[in-house]
Scaffold this motif. Structure first.
Motif, PDB file in Angstrom:
ATOM      1  N   GLY A  93      69.771 -61.565  -5.659  1.00  0.00           N
ATOM      2  CA  GLY A  93      68.512 -60.919  -5.987  1.00  0.00           C
ATOM      3  C   GLY A  93      67.523 -61.847  -6.659  1.00  0.00           C
ATOM      4  N   GLN A  94      67.746 -63.154  -6.553  1.00  0.00           N
ATOM      5  CA  GLN A  94      66.840 -64.128  -7.177  1.00  0.00           C
ATOM      6  C   GLN A  94      65.578 -64.332  -6.348  1.00  0.00           C
ATOM      7  N   ILE A  95      65.663 -64.086  -5.055  1.00  0.00           N
ATOM      8  CA  ILE A  95      64.497 -64.152  -4.176  1.00  0.00           C
ATOM      9  C   ILE A  95      64.502 -62.929  -3.272  1.00  0.00           C
ATOM     10  N   GLN A  96      63.328 -62.615  -2.726  1.00  0.00           N
ATOM     11  CA  GLN A  96      63.191 -61.540  -1.751  1.00  0.00           C
ATOM     12  C   GLN A  96      62.981 -62.161  -0.370  1.00  0.00           C
ATOM     13  N   ALA A  97      62.922 -61.322   0.633  1.00  0.00           N
ATOM     14  CA  ALA A  97      62.866 -61.801   2.016  1.00  0.00           C
ATOM     15  C   ALA A  97      61.663 -62.696   2.277  1.00  0.00           C
ATOM     16  N   HIS A  98      60.488 -62.328   1.747  1.00  0.00           N
ATOM     17  CA  HIS A  98      59.296 -63.141   2.009  1.00  0.00           C
ATOM     18  C   HIS A  98      59.429 -64.529   1.403  1.00  0.00           C
ATOM     19  N   GLU A  99      60.139 -64.636   0.290  1.00  0.00           N
ATOM     20  CA  GLU A  99      60.358 -65.939  -0.339  1.00  0.00           C
ATOM     21  C   GLU A  99      61.376 -66.758   0.442  1.00  0.00           C
ATOM     22  N   LEU A 100      62.360 -66.093   1.003  1.00  0.00           N
ATOM     23  CA  LEU A 100      63.305 -66.796   1.876  1.00  0.00           C
ATOM     24  C   LEU A 100      62.586 -67.365   3.088  1.00  0.00           C
ATOM     25  N   PHE A 101      61.688 -66.583   3.672  1.00  0.00           N
ATOM     26  CA  PHE A 101      60.942 -67.071   4.830  1.00  0.00           C
ATOM     27  C   PHE A 101      60.012 -68.222   4.458  1.00  0.00           C
ATOM     28  N   ALA A 102      59.473 -68.214   3.240  1.00  0.00           N
ATOM     29  CA  ALA A 102      58.650 -69.341   2.792  1.00  0.00           C
ATOM     30  C   ALA A 102      59.469 -70.635   2.822  1.00  0.00           C
ATOM     31  N   ARG A 103      60.715 -70.551   2.411  1.00  0.00           N
ATOM     32  CA  ARG A 103      61.588 -71.729   2.445  1.00  0.00           C
ATOM     33  C   ARG A 103      61.898 -72.138   3.885  1.00  0.00           C
ATOM     34  N   GLU A 155      42.217 -68.646  -2.186  1.00  0.00           N
ATOM     35  CA  GLU A 155      41.862 -70.045  -2.024  1.00  0.00           C
ATOM     36  C   GLU A 155      43.092 -70.943  -2.095  1.00  0.00           C
ATOM     37  N   GLY A 156      43.070 -72.008  -1.282  1.00  0.00           N
ATOM     38  CA  GLY A 156      44.138 -72.993  -1.313  1.00  0.00           C
ATOM     39  C   GLY A 156      43.639 -74.333  -0.850  1.00  0.00           C
ATOM     40  N   SER A 157      44.385 -75.395  -1.208  1.00  0.00           N
ATOM     41  CA  SER A 157      43.941 -76.732  -0.826  1.00  0.00           C
ATOM     42  C   SER A 157      45.110 -77.668  -0.525  1.00  0.00           C
ATOM     43  N   SER A 158      46.238 -77.101  -0.108  1.00  0.00           N
ATOM     44  CA  SER A 158      47.413 -77.927   0.199  1.00  0.00           C
ATOM     45  C   SER A 158      48.347 -77.151   1.111  1.00  0.00           C
ATOM     46  N   LYS A 159      49.346 -77.843   1.621  1.00  0.00           N
ATOM     47  CA  LYS A 159      50.351 -77.181   2.463  1.00  0.00           C
ATOM     48  C   LYS A 159      51.124 -76.141   1.653  1.00  0.00           C
ATOM     49  N   ASP A 160      51.443 -76.489   0.428  1.00  0.00           N
ATOM     50  CA  ASP A 160      52.142 -75.539  -0.439  1.00  0.00           C
ATOM     51  C   ASP A 160      51.311 -74.284  -0.654  1.00  0.00           C
ATOM     52  N   ASP A 161      50.015 -74.464  -0.913  1.00  0.00           N
ATOM     53  CA  ASP A 161      49.121 -73.313  -1.091  1.00  0.00           C
ATOM     54  C   ASP A 161      49.093 -72.453   0.177  1.00  0.00           C
ATOM     55  N   TYR A 162      48.998 -73.121   1.308  1.00  0.00           N
ATOM     56  CA  TYR A 162      48.932 -72.405   2.581  1.00  0.00           C
ATOM     57  C   TYR A 162      50.168 -71.525   2.784  1.00  0.00           C
ATOM     58  N   VAL A 163      51.345 -72.093   2.548  1.00  0.00           N
ATOM     59  CA  VAL A 163      52.594 -71.341   2.743  1.00  0.00           C
ATOM     60  C   VAL A 163      52.675 -70.180   1.766  1.00  0.00           C
ATOM     61  N   GLN A 164      52.280 -70.398   0.531  1.00  0.00           N
ATOM     62  CA  GLN A 164      52.323 -69.329  -0.465  1.00  0.00           C
ATOM     63  C   GLN A 164      51.355 -68.206  -0.124  1.00  0.00           C
ATOM     64  N   ILE A 165      50.140 -68.575   0.296  1.00  0.00           N
ATOM     65  CA  ILE A 165      49.156 -67.550   0.675  1.00  0.00           C
ATOM     66  C   ILE A 165      49.663 -66.735   1.854  1.00  0.00           C
ATOM     67  N   LEU A 166      50.197 -67.412   2.843  1.00  0.00           N
ATOM     68  CA  LEU A 166      50.660 -66.728   4.050  1.00  0.00           C
ATOM     69  C   LEU A 166      51.821 -65.784   3.747  1.00  0.00           C
ATOM     70  N   THR A 167      52.812 -66.263   3.005  1.00  0.00           N
ATOM     71  CA  THR A 167      54.032 -65.476   2.788  1.00  0.00           C
ATOM     72  C   THR A 167      53.873 -64.398   1.719  1.00  0.00           C
ATOM     73  N   HIS A 168      52.771 -64.406   0.985  1.00  0.00           N
ATOM     74  CA  HIS A 168      52.505 -63.342   0.015  1.00  0.00           C
ATOM     75  C   HIS A 168      51.390 -62.407   0.480  1.00  0.00           C
TER      76      HIS A 168
END
Length: 279
Positions: free
Chosen positions: A147-157, A211-224
């Motif tokens: 229960g440390q992560i949820q499905a959307h966080e698993l997909f982000a990885r 708003e985002g300005s990196s690959k990390d930002d992009y993945v976080q915005i998309l998966t949330h």
């Protein structure tokens, strides 16, 4: 005399009612026993990735029949297979088996079903950041179980690692693939341009109101994003019913899913239906 003989003959041929102990009727609520067994078998396969053992099948079929196939009894079985932490031979627990199967299905969706051994090979000559992300992928099964992560966080990885980059080389393919894998659609021109600029150039852009300005930002915005959760509903329906959810089904499920982020609830909503069960 003739009448006496006929009466005696009729009495001798009369069928006797024999009651066999523990012989339950084969039909419950007009549902034959074979369909109930098929339902239990299918639940085990879809949730745990395996068929039930003989004693598991007999026990769960008996419980459903005793409850006359009620929605509550179906839900109890589904929740048990998703969440029960009691010891189970071969699986350690149903909770662990469910997490492992979900992890495997996510790898099929995003990483072409790469094995853990194949993922570990990418650790060779990886940068420190790449190594962390690869190890996060490998750790996501256990993190989901705990229960440390949820499905959307698993997909982000699943979409932010060297394996995914190898499958979807260059930023053009990466942006299109993440939309397709996670949202079940391709980006509009504006969405693609915003995502591309974030990932490729590090420009500040707006996507889904964030708003985002990196690959990390992009993945976080998309998966949330709200659309990410709609995409996961589509994924569950495609897996379990081989169809997309209707607009009405999506509207009914999405608000609670977005708030509580528990994909098990989406599975439950599908798995207790007569459509899935075939009743």
């Amino acid at each position: 005399m003739l009448l006496l003989c006929a009466a005696a003959l009729w009495t001798g041929c009369r069928k006797e009612l024999i009651v066999i102990p523990d012989n339950e009727p084969p039909v419950v609520n007009n549902v034959p026993a074979i369909k109930i067994e098929h339902y239990v078998n299918r639940l085990f396969i879809d949730l745990l990735g395996r068929e039930p053992l003989d004693d598991e099948l007999a026990r769960e079929v008996a419980a459903l029949r005793a409850a006359e196939l009620s929605q509550a009894a179906r839900l109890a079985l589904v929740v048990k297979l998703q969440s029960d932490t009691s010891w189970v031979e071969g699986d350690s627990s149903y909770r662990r088996a469910w997490s492992q199967h979900f992890y495997n299905l996510a790898k099929v969706r995003c990483l072409e079903g790469a094995s853990d051994a194949e993922i570990r090979q990418f650790l060779n000559n990886a940068t420190p950041d790449d190594s962390v992300r690869l190890l996060d992928v490998l750790a996501s099964r256990r993190a989901l179980e705990l229960g440390q992560i949820q499905a959307h966080e698993l997909f982000a990885r699943m979409v932010y690692n060297r394996v995914y980059d190898q499958i979807n080389m260059n930023t053009f393919n990466f942006v299109n693939a993440t939309f397709d894998n996670l949202l079940w659609r391709y980006p509009t021109h504006a969405e693609f341009q915003a995502g591309f600029d974030m990932v490729e150039h590090g420009y500040t852009r707006t996507l889904f109101g964030e708003e985002g300005s990196s690959k990390d930002d992009y993945v976080q915005i998309l998966t949330h994003s709200y659309e990410m959760f709609e995409g996961m509903i589509i994924w569950v329906y495609e897996q379990l019913l081989a169809r997309r959810p209707t607009t009405e089904e999506t509207i009914r499920l999405l608000p609670d899913f977005y708030q509580h982020r528990d994909i098990r609830k989406i599975q439950q909503a599908v798995l207790v239906t007569d459509e899935y069960a075939g009743f």
